[in-house]
Design an enzyme around this catalytic site. Sequence first.
Site, PDB file in Angstrom:
ATOM      1  N   ASP A  31       0.954  -0.948  -0.230  1.00 50.95           N
ATOM      2  CA  ASP A  31       0.262  -0.100   0.067  1.00 50.95           C
ATOM      3  C   ASP A  31       1.174   1.240  -0.040  1.00 50.95           C
ATOM      4  O   ASP A  31       2.035   1.563   0.476  1.00 50.95           O
ATOM      5  CB  ASP A  31      -1.226  -0.133   1.283  1.00 50.95           C
ATOM      6  CG  ASP A  31      -2.406   0.746   1.071  1.00 50.95           C
ATOM      7  OD1 ASP A  31      -2.419   2.565   0.831  1.00 50.95           O
ATOM      8  OD2 ASP A  31      -3.297   0.561   1.326  1.00 50.95           O
ATOM      9  N   THR A 122     -14.184  -3.124  -6.645  1.00 48.63           N
ATOM     10  CA  THR A 122     -15.724  -3.413  -7.524  1.00 48.63           C
ATOM     11  C   THR A 122     -15.391  -2.201  -9.004  1.00 48.63           C
ATOM     12  O   THR A 122     -15.152  -0.874  -8.575  1.00 48.63           O
ATOM     13  CB  THR A 122     -16.317  -3.352  -6.563  1.00 48.63           C
ATOM     14  OG1 THR A 122     -16.688  -4.221  -6.022  1.00 48.63           O
ATOM     15  CG2 THR A 122     -17.987  -3.349  -7.648  1.00 48.63           C
ATOM     16  N   GLU A 152     -14.908  -9.458  -5.432  1.00 52.28           N
ATOM     17  CA  GLU A 152     -15.298  -9.628  -3.894  1.00 52.28           C
ATOM     18  C   GLU A 152     -16.785 -10.505  -3.697  1.00 52.28           C
ATOM     19  O   GLU A 152     -17.329  -9.145  -4.546  1.00 52.28           O
ATOM     20  CB  GLU A 152     -14.271  -9.714  -3.398  1.00 52.28           C
ATOM     21  CG  GLU A 152     -14.543  -7.734  -3.095  1.00 52.28           C
ATOM     22  CD  GLU A 152     -15.674  -7.152  -2.499  1.00 52.28           C
ATOM     23  OE1 GLU A 152     -15.954  -7.717  -1.704  1.00 52.28           O
ATOM     24  OE2 GLU A 152     -15.907  -6.395  -3.101  1.00 52.28           O
ATOM     25  N   PHE A 153     -17.015 -10.687  -2.231  1.00 49.03           N
ATOM     26  CA  PHE A 153     -18.342 -10.880  -2.693  1.00 49.03           C
ATOM     27  C   PHE A 153     -18.778 -10.356  -0.873  1.00 49.03           C
ATOM     28  O   PHE A 153     -19.058 -11.468  -0.012  1.00 49.03           O
ATOM     29  CB  PHE A 153     -19.120 -12.407  -2.635  1.00 49.03           C
ATOM     30  CG  PHE A 153     -19.439 -12.052  -4.335  1.00 49.03           C
ATOM     31  CD1 PHE A 153     -20.352 -11.331  -4.888  1.00 49.03           C
ATOM     32  CD2 PHE A 153     -18.439 -12.860  -4.671  1.00 49.03           C
ATOM     33  CE1 PHE A 153     -19.947 -11.548  -7.107  1.00 49.03           C
ATOM     34  CE2 PHE A 153     -18.770 -12.947  -6.360  1.00 49.03           C
ATOM     35  CZ  PHE A 153     -19.130 -11.738  -7.209  1.00 49.03           C
ATOM     36  N   LEU A 154     -17.550 -10.054   0.126  1.00 51.86           N
ATOM     37  CA  LEU A 154     -17.528  -9.945   1.165  1.00 51.86           C
ATOM     38  C   LEU A 154     -18.537  -8.971   1.858  1.00 51.86           C
ATOM     39  O   LEU A 154     -18.391  -8.037   0.966  1.00 51.86           O
ATOM     40  CB  LEU A 154     -15.588  -9.106   1.633  1.00 51.86           C
ATOM     41  CG  LEU A 154     -14.724 -10.487   0.465  1.00 51.86           C
ATOM     42  CD1 LEU A 154     -13.254  -9.929   0.645  1.00 51.86           C
ATOM     43  CD2 LEU A 154     -14.421 -12.463   0.924  1.00 51.86           C
ATOM     44  N   GLY A 257     -36.192  -2.332   7.251  1.00 55.88           N
ATOM     45  CA  GLY A 257     -35.211  -1.806   8.211  1.00 55.88           C
ATOM     46  C   GLY A 257     -35.036  -0.241   7.555  1.00 55.88           C
ATOM     47  O   GLY A 257     -36.090   0.267   6.959  1.00 55.88           O
ATOM     48  N   CYS A 264     -20.956  -0.321  -0.402  1.00 54.96           N
ATOM     49  CA  CYS A 264     -20.755  -1.487  -1.862  1.00 54.96           C
ATOM     50  C   CYS A 264     -23.217  -1.233  -2.436  1.00 54.96           C
ATOM     51  O   CYS A 264     -22.859  -0.846  -3.688  1.00 54.96           O
ATOM     52  CB  CYS A 264     -20.948  -2.782  -1.486  1.00 54.96           C
ATOM     53  SG  CYS A 264     -19.457  -2.995  -0.933  1.00 54.96           S
ATOM     54  N   ARG A 332     -20.361   4.466   6.408  1.00 55.93           N
ATOM     55  CA  ARG A 332     -20.404   5.133   5.189  1.00 55.93           C
ATOM     56  C   ARG A 332     -21.731   4.842   4.534  1.00 55.93           C
ATOM     57  O   ARG A 332     -22.465   3.841   4.949  1.00 55.93           O
ATOM     58  CB  ARG A 332     -19.297   4.603   4.319  1.00 55.93           C
ATOM     59  CG  ARG A 332     -18.541   4.847   4.186  1.00 55.93           C
ATOM     60  CD  ARG A 332     -17.083   4.595   3.214  1.00 55.93           C
ATOM     61  NE  ARG A 332     -16.502   2.919   3.763  1.00 55.93           N
ATOM     62  CZ  ARG A 332     -15.771   2.018   2.748  1.00 55.93           C
ATOM     63  NH1 ARG A 332     -15.549   2.714   1.991  1.00 55.93           N
ATOM     64  NH2 ARG A 332     -15.555   0.781   3.507  1.00 55.93           N
TER      65      ARG A 332
END
Length: 438
Positions: A31, A122, A152-154, A257, A264, A332
């Site tokens: 990074d 993404t 990714e699907f985290l 909710g 995302c 976020r």
Amino acid sequence: MKRVAVVGTGYVGLVSGAGISDFGHQVICADIDTDKIERLLQGEIPIYEPGLKEIVDRNVAAGRLLFTHDVPAAIRQSEVIFIAVGTPQGDNGDADLTAVFAVAETIGKNLNGVKTICTKSTVPIGTGKKICTILEKFNADHHPFYYVSNPEFLREGSAVKDFMHPDRVVVGASAPEAYAVLRDVYRPLYINETPLVETNVETAETIKYASNAFLALKISYINEMANLCETVGADVHVVAKTMGSDGRISPKFLHPGPGFGGSCFPKDTRALLGIARAHGLPFRTIEAAVEANEGQKQRMAAKLEQLVGDTLQGKTIGILGLAFKPQTDDVRESAAIPMIRFLERKGATIRAYDPVANESMRCHFPQVIYCERWEDAVRDTDAVVILTDWNEFRGMDLQKMRQLVRHPRLLDTRNILSMKELAALGFAYDNVGRGIRP
Ligand code: UDX
């Protein structure tokens, strides 16, 4: 064993890097943020993610997981490179790809043998092609490389579990060699019969948006259904549960909710709309899902105002939950943000408590009174609103709350408290789609 570099140490990069090292590969996470790398080198995890510290510590101790701010060196020493940098929403609503393209340039300049470059971030459909163009442009010595889209699907809060036990792994590539490399990287999953979907780059890129936008659509659907339930006197929980018992529907992501948030769904739905628009195609269902979500967040503010039944000016409101969902300190696009804005505009005093996200919210709204315990956040309040479904809130002693508040009024936007108990204690309450007690 593969030598792997993961560029970007946000929650996707760090979880993926740690997970891949746990599969037995030699991983270096890189990074350009030197502060972040320093903290990681000192054993500190810069984000709150259950189970992440354990898996990082374990693999660092085994010598399989390293950290560096020297991105070019990490690229040169690796055969597989994952791009896992952020793609924040730009000013026009589209994903901002500056960081992704910058990493692609660095990779292109540091190619020194056959490498497989995989994008985890993404990115809009068609970005893979642009990344390949950049890689080629800076690949002065024409080293061969393979390109892979590996979305990714985290889920935040269960990212480690999701990485180690995915429903599927998507590998979008054009060369059979690239599929073989990724099969090797994900070998423990592959031999465990996790489906590895091998397809082309565009299909892989589309799967990611198609999945997230569909889940967002499902949430907006149940939220609007909840609003209808309120009007006709139905109980949305029974409706959702019974709908979900139909295998074609499934009960997951049918919890009403205050509107979806996070890094995302809001971003991906808007990006998908942008992509469709750019191709001259309407995407009415997703447009509606986004609009319904914004409406849902505003509806929560209106509900609170109605529950108080009087001007909010000078009132004290207790907010329980600031994170966009439990098990994360991420705020976020959290439903708490428009709620705080609304209350501040109305001149209310806000006392807030979140088990882990107080600090994340403090930088956005320094004037809110942040509390260390839920008991302090509800003290002497004119109304309390629950915005995140932390387990801690499920177990609150409501009798104690009754004694602490000035006026017993509660808006439960996550439907986690017993209406019977609230009524017995004399609370006026409201929720999402279950019924109110004025
Ligand atoms: C999501 C996707 O689930 C994940 O696969 C993807 O790769 C990243 O985006 P995440 O944003 O971490 O993960 O959270 P998720 O658990 O999906 O929740 C998103 C939002 O939807 C939260 O605000 C949550 O409270 C809300 N939600 C979720 C509901 O309101 N109702 C539900 O039934 C489910």
